[in-house]
Design an enzyme around this catalytic site. Structure first.
Site, PDB file in Angstrom:
ATOM      1  N   LEU A   1     -28.512  -4.612   8.044  1.00  0.00           N
ATOM      2  CA  LEU A   1     -28.242  -5.487   9.191  1.00  0.00           C
ATOM      3  C   LEU A   1     -28.613  -6.922   8.834  1.00  0.00           C
ATOM      4  O   LEU A   1     -29.796  -7.243   8.702  1.00  0.00           O
ATOM      5  CB  LEU A   1     -29.042  -5.032  10.411  1.00  0.00           C
ATOM      6  CG  LEU A   1     -28.970  -3.542  10.774  1.00  0.00           C
ATOM      7  CD1 LEU A   1     -29.639  -3.299  12.120  1.00  0.00           C
ATOM      8  CD2 LEU A   1     -27.530  -3.061  10.792  1.00  0.00           C
TER       9      LEU A   1
ATOM     10  N   ARG B   1     -36.129 -17.511  15.296  1.00  0.00           N
ATOM     11  CA  ARG B   1     -37.537 -17.889  15.159  1.00  0.00           C
ATOM     12  C   ARG B   1     -37.846 -18.586  13.826  1.00  0.00           C
ATOM     13  O   ARG B   1     -38.909 -19.156  13.650  1.00  0.00           O
ATOM     14  CB  ARG B   1     -38.429 -16.649  15.335  1.00  0.00           C
ATOM     15  CG  ARG B   1     -38.441 -16.133  16.764  1.00  0.00           C
ATOM     16  CD  ARG B   1     -39.013 -14.725  16.891  1.00  0.00           C
ATOM     17  NE  ARG B   1     -38.029 -13.698  16.552  1.00  0.00           N
ATOM     18  CZ  ARG B   1     -38.271 -12.383  16.588  1.00  0.00           C
ATOM     19  NH1 ARG B   1     -39.466 -11.944  16.921  1.00  0.00           N
ATOM     20  NH2 ARG B   1     -37.324 -11.511  16.279  1.00  0.00           N
TER      21      ARG B   1
ATOM     22  N   GLN C   1     -19.785  -8.793  12.300  1.00  0.00           N
ATOM     23  CA  GLN C   1     -20.222  -8.634  13.691  1.00  0.00           C
ATOM     24  C   GLN C   1     -20.098 -10.035  14.290  1.00  0.00           C
ATOM     25  O   GLN C   1     -20.982 -10.873  14.122  1.00  0.00           O
ATOM     26  CB  GLN C   1     -21.678  -8.136  13.743  1.00  0.00           C
ATOM     27  CG  GLN C   1     -22.166  -7.894  15.156  1.00  0.00           C
ATOM     28  CD  GLN C   1     -23.692  -7.742  15.236  1.00  0.00           C
ATOM     29  OE1 GLN C   1     -24.415  -8.137  14.344  1.00  0.00           O
ATOM     30  NE2 GLN C   1     -24.164  -7.172  16.328  1.00  0.00           N
TER      31      GLN C   1
ATOM     32  N   THR D   1     -29.138  -4.895  17.449  1.00  0.00           N
ATOM     33  CA  THR D   1     -29.083  -4.034  16.255  1.00  0.00           C
ATOM     34  C   THR D   1     -28.186  -2.805  16.470  1.00  0.00           C
ATOM     35  O   THR D   1     -27.522  -2.339  15.547  1.00  0.00           O
ATOM     36  CB  THR D   1     -30.499  -3.575  15.854  1.00  0.00           C
ATOM     37  OG1 THR D   1     -31.169  -3.046  17.007  1.00  0.00           O
ATOM     38  CG2 THR D   1     -31.325  -4.723  15.305  1.00  0.00           C
TER      39      THR D   1
ATOM     40  N   GLU E   1     -39.440  -1.676  22.616  1.00  0.00           N
ATOM     41  CA  GLU E   1     -39.644  -3.003  22.021  1.00  0.00           C
ATOM     42  C   GLU E   1     -40.873  -3.668  22.634  1.00  0.00           C
ATOM     43  O   GLU E   1     -41.179  -3.461  23.807  1.00  0.00           O
ATOM     44  CB  GLU E   1     -38.408  -3.876  22.257  1.00  0.00           C
ATOM     45  CG  GLU E   1     -37.206  -3.479  21.432  1.00  0.00           C
ATOM     46  CD  GLU E   1     -37.529  -3.376  19.946  1.00  0.00           C
ATOM     47  OE1 GLU E   1     -37.810  -4.395  19.320  1.00  0.00           O
ATOM     48  OE2 GLU E   1     -37.513  -2.243  19.424  1.00  0.00           O
TER      49      GLU E   1
ATOM     50  N   ASN F   1     -42.231   0.686  14.635  1.00  0.00           N
ATOM     51  CA  ASN F   1     -40.960   0.978  13.982  1.00  0.00           C
ATOM     52  C   ASN F   1     -40.731  -0.053  12.879  1.00  0.00           C
ATOM     53  O   ASN F   1     -40.718  -1.257  13.133  1.00  0.00           O
ATOM     54  CB  ASN F   1     -39.860   0.884  15.057  1.00  0.00           C
ATOM     55  CG  ASN F   1     -38.464   0.866  14.455  1.00  0.00           C
ATOM     56  OD1 ASN F   1     -38.223   1.426  13.393  1.00  0.00           O
ATOM     57  ND2 ASN F   1     -37.537   0.214  15.160  1.00  0.00           N
TER      58      ASN F   1
ATOM     59  N   TYR G   1     -39.014 -39.132 -26.948  1.00  0.00           N
ATOM     60  CA  TYR G   1     -37.921 -38.464 -26.254  1.00  0.00           C
ATOM     61  C   TYR G   1     -36.908 -38.021 -27.290  1.00  0.00           C
ATOM     62  O   TYR G   1     -36.349 -38.846 -28.022  1.00  0.00           O
ATOM     63  CB  TYR G   1     -37.241 -39.394 -25.229  1.00  0.00           C
ATOM     64  CG  TYR G   1     -35.973 -38.777 -24.690  1.00  0.00           C
ATOM     65  CD1 TYR G   1     -36.019 -37.567 -23.987  1.00  0.00           C
ATOM     66  CD2 TYR G   1     -34.725 -39.360 -24.910  1.00  0.00           C
ATOM     67  CE1 TYR G   1     -34.864 -36.965 -23.514  1.00  0.00           C
ATOM     68  CE2 TYR G   1     -33.560 -38.757 -24.442  1.00  0.00           C
ATOM     69  CZ  TYR G   1     -33.638 -37.564 -23.746  1.00  0.00           C
ATOM     70  OH  TYR G   1     -32.498 -36.957 -23.296  1.00  0.00           O
TER      71      TYR G   1
ATOM     72  N   ARG H   1     -35.222 -53.036 -39.694  1.00  0.00           N
ATOM     73  CA  ARG H   1     -35.869 -53.968 -38.771  1.00  0.00           C
ATOM     74  C   ARG H   1     -35.850 -55.325 -39.444  1.00  0.00           C
ATOM     75  O   ARG H   1     -35.671 -55.429 -40.659  1.00  0.00           O
ATOM     76  CB  ARG H   1     -37.311 -53.528 -38.481  1.00  0.00           C
ATOM     77  CG  ARG H   1     -38.173 -53.586 -39.714  1.00  0.00           C
ATOM     78  CD  ARG H   1     -39.593 -53.123 -39.476  1.00  0.00           C
ATOM     79  NE  ARG H   1     -40.347 -53.263 -40.689  1.00  0.00           N
ATOM     80  CZ  ARG H   1     -41.232 -52.362 -41.131  1.00  0.00           C
ATOM     81  NH1 ARG H   1     -41.447 -51.243 -40.469  1.00  0.00           N
ATOM     82  NH2 ARG H   1     -41.897 -52.580 -42.232  1.00  0.00           N
TER      83      ARG H   1
HETATM   84  C1  UD1 Z   1     -36.366  -4.748  15.149  1.00  0.00           C
HETATM   85  C2  UD1 Z   1     -36.534  -3.442  15.922  1.00  0.00           C
HETATM   86  C3  UD1 Z   1     -38.016  -3.185  16.164  1.00  0.00           C
HETATM   87  C4  UD1 Z   1     -38.740  -3.141  14.812  1.00  0.00           C
HETATM   88  C5  UD1 Z   1     -38.478  -4.389  13.995  1.00  0.00           C
HETATM   89  C6  UD1 Z   1     -39.000  -4.176  12.604  1.00  0.00           C
HETATM   90  C7  UD1 Z   1     -34.569  -3.203  17.371  1.00  0.00           C
HETATM   91  C8  UD1 Z   1     -34.065  -3.304  18.741  1.00  0.00           C
HETATM   92  N1  UD1 Z   1     -35.845  -3.537  17.184  1.00  0.00           N
HETATM   93  O1  UD1 Z   1     -36.864  -5.797  15.976  1.00  0.00           O
HETATM   94  O2  UD1 Z   1     -38.192  -1.940  16.859  1.00  0.00           O
HETATM   95  O3  UD1 Z   1     -40.124  -2.962  15.027  1.00  0.00           O
HETATM   96  O4  UD1 Z   1     -37.072  -4.661  13.900  1.00  0.00           O
HETATM   97  O5  UD1 Z   1     -38.918  -5.347  11.824  1.00  0.00           O
HETATM   98  O6  UD1 Z   1     -33.838  -2.858  16.477  1.00  0.00           O
HETATM   99  N2  UD1 Z   1     -29.286  -8.103  13.435  1.00  0.00           N
HETATM  100  C9  UD1 Z   1     -27.917  -8.015  13.329  1.00  0.00           C
HETATM  101  N3  UD1 Z   1     -27.163  -8.147  14.440  1.00  0.00           N
HETATM  102  C10 UD1 Z   1     -27.705  -8.334  15.670  1.00  0.00           C
HETATM  103  C11 UD1 Z   1     -29.093  -8.413  15.767  1.00  0.00           C
HETATM  104  C12 UD1 Z   1     -29.879  -8.279  14.645  1.00  0.00           C
HETATM  105  O7  UD1 Z   1     -27.381  -7.833  12.239  1.00  0.00           O
HETATM  106  O8  UD1 Z   1     -26.929  -8.423  16.634  1.00  0.00           O
HETATM  107  C13 UD1 Z   1     -30.100  -7.985  12.211  1.00  0.00           C
HETATM  108  C14 UD1 Z   1     -30.934  -9.223  11.941  1.00  0.00           C
HETATM  109  O9  UD1 Z   1     -30.223 -10.134  11.119  1.00  0.00           O
HETATM  110  C15 UD1 Z   1     -32.168  -8.651  11.243  1.00  0.00           C
HETATM  111  C16 UD1 Z   1     -32.265  -7.241  11.785  1.00  0.00           C
HETATM  112  O10 UD1 Z   1     -31.018  -6.940  12.378  1.00  0.00           O
HETATM  113  O11 UD1 Z   1     -32.004  -8.615   9.844  1.00  0.00           O
HETATM  114  C17 UD1 Z   1     -33.377  -7.079  12.804  1.00  0.00           C
HETATM  115  O12 UD1 Z   1     -33.170  -7.948  13.893  1.00  0.00           O
HETATM  116  P1  UD1 Z   1     -34.360  -8.695  14.616  1.00  0.00           P
HETATM  117  O13 UD1 Z   1     -33.793  -9.509  15.715  1.00  0.00           O
HETATM  118  O14 UD1 Z   1     -35.215  -9.379  13.643  1.00  0.00           O
HETATM  119  O15 UD1 Z   1     -35.145  -7.442  15.266  1.00  0.00           O
HETATM  120  P2  UD1 Z   1     -36.651  -7.378  15.711  1.00  0.00           P
HETATM  121  O16 UD1 Z   1     -36.811  -8.084  17.003  1.00  0.00           O
HETATM  122  O17 UD1 Z   1     -37.516  -7.815  14.595  1.00  0.00           O
HETATM  123 CA    CA Z   2     -37.178  -8.639  12.644  1.00  0.00          CA
END
Ligand code: UD1
Ligand code: CA
Length: 457
Positions: A7, A14, A73, A79, A155, A170, A362, A436
């Site tokens: 993903l 942030r 996406q 996620t 969450e 998680n 140099y 020289r």
């Molecule tokens: C997520 C988990 C959380 C876990 C944590 C671990 C969910 C809902 N939560 O939270 O339980 O403890 O990771 O690090 O999954 N991404 C996409 N598309 C989206 C949203 C996110 O590809 O629409 C990708 C982001 O680029 C990232 C990853 O998914 O690489 C995780 O997304 P992020 O928003 O960081 O999730 P967390 O809030 O950290």
């Molecule tokens: Ca994360």
């Protein structure tokens, strides 16, 4: 059969950055590259990377990885929504889907191997990686019954104060039986604080879901902001340095040293304080590097010493001494038993064995033979304002202090160049060159005094 989905579509708000989060660099490699690296023991038949925010940038950065499939996406709705996008790609796929967050860069390959093995042995619908964290803030909390059977993932922002007390989290790393996940993905809803489709809600529809604890919780650190990026760098550095010390490398004041995990060292290498080893660098046994040096993409032979110097994209052979304050760059190649001393810059130059460039020089685009002695302040004038030209110097030749060699130029072997010469024409073997203006001495000559001048007037 195993397919992998990474993903990597989120922006990473942030991080407060225009660069997609997964492209931020951690010790010379992007987060998503490190996630790919953690798959080295899995051997997946398919590898899908879900991209969205600034997807062209992410795709280009991974172009050199063979066999990746990119899944768009277009809107980042969570996620769960991200994994929904792979449904059309895995229509006929039968087997397990390993899902990895693209921002969890420190996973060990063995950990993923264990997760997958447990998943397959127990025939779970899903198996997820969990950890007990001293500070679980920001992570999804995992609730289990006694047998590590997951009942719910909540969450952080959706947790009640009582649920927040649970420090089992998680990791964002999951194995699913794909056919069963594919059935439940369309049922996910966005009824949570973020109004997102959470992949973690899939556990509500699957049975059984098992949690597997990671042994070393530092592996599962997720990167959401710059502070976590710095913490991950620290963890990575500690791992790399401890590994090298175990392998017989001495690090003096390890906290002041950084070593990329792409570097290769041999036993009995000594790294002194404030030294940084980066990229594809290798250093052979007996060499002593630092204090205060930066070595980047370079090979250093046996028993070399490098003191307060910078060496980039270069090769240094055995027993050569470099520094203090030397700079080698642009594919410099230095032979055995050479001496490159104070305030010397070498660029794209090759030096034969036992050649010395001890002070203030140099040498750019130059080829020097063996046992050449380059006098203090010798300069190759390699640039005519438009093009660069080469200087060639034969074996045992000596250049006098403050010589300028105007390239293109070839100086033979056993040549002596007088101090202060500006050499513009080729010189054959075995000669003395003086280029020289001749010194003029006028006996008895004095500057006229002011009173002499007045008397005349
Ligand atoms: C997520 C988990 C959380 C876990 C944590 C671990 C969910 C809902 N939560 O939270 O339980 O403890 O990771 O690090 O999954 N991404 C996409 N598309 C989206 C949203 C996110 O590809 O629409 C990708 C982001 O680029 C990232 C990853 O998914 O690489 C995780 O997304 P992020 O928003 O960081 O999730 P967390 O809030 O950290
Ligand atoms: Ca994360």
């Amino acid at each position: 059969m195993v397919a992998v989905a990474i993903l990597a579509a989120g922006r990473g708000t942030r991080m407060k950055s225009h660069l997609p989060k997964v492209l931020h660099s951690l010790g010379g490699r992007s987060l998503v590259e490190r996630v790919l690296q953690s798959l080295s023991k899995i051997n997946p038949t398919r590898q899908l990377v879900i991209v969205g925010y600034n997807s062209e940038l992410v795709k280009n950065s991974l172009a050199h990885y063979p066999g990746l499939e990119f899944v768009e996406q277009t809107e980042q709705l969570g996620t769960g929504h991200a994994v929904q996008q792979v449904i059309p790609y895995l229509q006929d796929f039968e087997g397990d889907l390993l899902v990895l967050n693209g921002d969890v860069p420190l996973l060990r390959p063995e950990t993923l191997e264990l997760l997958l093995k447990t998943h397959q042995k127990e025939q779970n619908a899903a198996t997820i990686l969990t950890a007990h964290l001293p500070d679980a803030k920001g992570y999804g909390r995992v609730f289990c019954n006694g047998n590590n059977i997951v009942t719910q993932i909540v969450e952080d922002r959706d947790c009640s104060p009582a649920q927040k007390q649970n420090r089992r989290i998680n990791a964002g790393v999951y194995c699913f039986q794909w056919s069963r996940l594919a059935q439940v993905l369309p049922q996910l809803t966005s009824s949570n604080d973020q109004k997102e489709y959470y992949l973690t809600d899939a556990v509500n529809y699957l049975k059984p879901v098992m949690a597997v604890d990671v042994e070393d919780y530092e592996e599962i650190l997720g990167i959401n902001d710059r502070k976590q990026l710095a913490a991950a760098y620290d963890i990575l550095q500690t791992r790399v340095k401890e590994d090298w010390m175990r392998a017989g490398v001495t690090l003096i004041d390890p906290d002041s040293i950084t070593i990329d995990d792409t570097v290769q060292l041999e036993p009995d290498v000594v790294i002194e304080p404030q030294t940084h080893l980066r990229g594809k660098t290798s250093i052979q046994t007996g060499s002593r590097i630092g204090p205060g040096s930066l070595i980047e993409n370079s090979s250093i032979g046996e028993s070399v010493t490098i003191l307060y110097s910078v060496v980039s994209d270069s090769v240094v052979q055995a027993n050569t001494r470099i520094g203090p304050y030397a700079h080698l760059r642009g594919h410099a190649q230095v032979g055995n038993n050479c001496r490159i001393g104070n305030f010397v810059e070498l660029k794209n130059s090759t030096l034969g064995d036992r050649t010395g460039v001890a002070h203030l020089s140099y040498l750019g685009d130059a080829t020097l033979g063996e046992k050449v002695n380059v006098g203090a302040g010798t300069i190759t004038a390699n640039y005519d304002g438009v093009r660069k030209h080469r200087t060639i110097i034969g074996d045992r030749t000596k250049t006098g202090s403050n010589s300028v060699l105007v390239a293109p130029i070839t100086i033979g072997s056993d040549v002596t160049i007088a101090a202060g010469s500006t050499v513009t024409e080729d010189v054959g073997d075995d000669a003395l060159v003086i280029a020289r203006s001749r010194q003029v001495v006028k006996p008895g000559w004095r500057l006229k005094s002011a009173s002499d001048a007045e008397n005349k007037a």
